[in-house]
Design an enzyme around this catalytic site. Structure first.
Site, PDB file in Angstrom:
ATOM      1  N   GLU A  47       0.828  -1.209   0.000  1.00  0.00           N
ATOM      2  CA  GLU A  47       0.000   0.000   0.000  1.00  0.00           C
ATOM      3  C   GLU A  47       0.869   1.268   0.000  1.00  0.00           C
ATOM      4  O   GLU A  47       1.800   1.401   0.790  1.00  0.00           O
ATOM      5  CB  GLU A  47      -0.916  -0.019   1.231  1.00  0.00           C
ATOM      6  CG  GLU A  47      -1.860   1.165   1.314  1.00  0.00           C
ATOM      7  CD  GLU A  47      -2.827   1.077   2.482  1.00  0.00           C
ATOM      8  OE1 GLU A  47      -3.728   1.938   2.571  1.00  0.00           O
ATOM      9  OE2 GLU A  47      -2.693   0.146   3.310  1.00  0.00           O
ATOM     10  N   LYS A 134      -8.859   3.610  -3.488  1.00  0.00           N
ATOM     11  CA  LYS A 134      -9.459   3.095  -2.256  1.00  0.00           C
ATOM     12  C   LYS A 134     -10.826   3.744  -2.022  1.00  0.00           C
ATOM     13  O   LYS A 134     -10.956   4.966  -2.008  1.00  0.00           O
ATOM     14  CB  LYS A 134      -8.519   3.370  -1.081  1.00  0.00           C
ATOM     15  CG  LYS A 134      -8.849   2.616   0.192  1.00  0.00           C
ATOM     16  CD  LYS A 134      -7.731   2.827   1.211  1.00  0.00           C
ATOM     17  CE  LYS A 134      -7.883   1.926   2.419  1.00  0.00           C
ATOM     18  NZ  LYS A 134      -6.783   2.128   3.384  1.00  0.00           N
ATOM     19  N   CYS A 168      -6.118  -2.681   1.685  1.00  0.00           N
ATOM     20  CA  CYS A 168      -6.242  -2.690   3.133  1.00  0.00           C
ATOM     21  C   CYS A 168      -7.671  -3.039   3.581  1.00  0.00           C
ATOM     22  O   CYS A 168      -8.185  -4.088   3.228  1.00  0.00           O
ATOM     23  CB  CYS A 168      -5.755  -1.345   3.673  1.00  0.00           C
ATOM     24  SG  CYS A 168      -5.213  -1.343   5.397  1.00  0.00           S
TER      25      CYS A 168
END
Length: 326
Positions: A47, A134, A168
């Site tokens: 990430e 994201k 994530c």
């Protein structure tokens, strides 16, 4: 989806060059080449590897205070350094991808107009990078990143099957998982800062639920890495002092601990890294995907479309529509 062949996958678990995306990109080919030497056809980084995970949001007391001068300074740095669509700084890495034929997935800070996004770039031979942004920045991350939309919730059609990614805590969004499973991923990149125990559980669950291989990619980062990255950035004296004071408020030593793993569709771990720099490599037997679907197909015989229905809005949500009134 092609059933039968094997491909070689790699995760590059390394320390980023925090804050300075430009310097991080310059260092990237040397990190990719050892994985290519191992014969990897798909390579994953964790990430926000380009720019580094913003550790100060979790580790520096006071970072969330209104108008904190250090937070403001670091936000300005990342805006200046962030990747943009069509970014010419990606050219050397794209050339390496074109020549090798491999796919490279790498986390980055991306700038769209005046906002930052946490994105995962998939660099592809002969094509523009595919971007996933994201959907929901987690907790304190909302201080720095905007929310993505459904327009980047897609997959790349690789010769061996679809490749997708989530970042994530998106792996705890059941509907996001269902949308990705519907696209029949053969390989999924799960991008994390550190693959801690609960993140490993989520990654293995995703592999079992989605009947796909998962590259759970973590990174390594220390306070000193962030301080060294700051030295590469252009700041006036006051902003540099504020940024350094905030970074130095973080605990000393290593703060991200890798833990990357390559996971099979039956949730078994094929390879696992420790907390040091490492290139993790495993061969993926794609035949195991179809074999596993005999028992569980969450997008098929386990989906119950007579009971459940999922609608995914893939329109880009730019917030501004210009139209000709004349």
């Amino acid at each position: 989806m092609v059933d039968g062949p094997k491909i070689r996958a790699a995760i590059v678990q390394a320390a980023p060059v925090p804050l300075s995306v430009t310097q991080g990109l310059a260092a990237l080919p040397a990190l990719i080449e050892p994985a290519l030497d191992h014969g990897a056809q798909i390579i994953a980084f964790g990430e926000t590897f380009l720019g580094g995970y913003p550790l100060w949001l979790d580790e520096a007391p006071g970072a969330a205070l209104w108008d904190h001068p250090g937070t403001r300074a670091l936000h300005g740095v990342l805006l200046d350094e962030a990747i943009r669509i069509g970014d010419p700084r990606l050219a050397p890495v794209q050339d390496l991808v074109d020549r090798s034929g491999a796919l490279v997935s790498i986390g980055a800070h991306e700038r769209v107009r005046s906002s930052l996004y946490n994105c995962q770039l998939l660099l592809r031979p002969g094509q523009a990078p595919m971007i996933h942004r994201k959907l929901v920045p987690t907790h304190g991350e909302r201080l720095i990143w905007a929310r993505g939309d459904g327009s980047t919730l897609g997959t790349h059609a690789a010769p061996f099957g679809p490749v997708g990614s989530l970042i994530c805590w998106e792996h705890w969004m059941p509907l996001a998982r269902a949308a990705m499973h519907n696209q029949g991923e053969s390989v999924h990149i799960a991008a994390w800062p550190t693959v801690r125990e609960t993140y490993a559980i989520a990654s293995r669950h995703y592999a079992f639920e989605g009947r796909c291989f998962v590259l759970a990619a973590g990174t390594i980062q220390s306070r000193d890495d962030v301080l060294q990255g700051l030295d590469h950035c252009s700041l006036d004296a006051a902003a540099r002092t504020a940024a350094r004071d905030l970074i130095e408020a973080m605990p000393e030593g290593q703060l991200q601990f890798g833990g990357s793993m390559i996971i099979a569709p039956d949730a078994m771990v094929l390879a696992q890294a420790g907390s040091s720099p490492e290139t993790l490599v495993a061969d993926l037997d794609l035949a195991s995907i179809g074999q596993g679907l005999a028992a569980l197909d969450t997008d098929g015989h386990y989906a119950r479309p007579d009971v459940f229905e999922l609608r995914v809005d893939t329109r880009a949500r730019d917030g501004v529509v210009w139209s000709d009134q004349g």
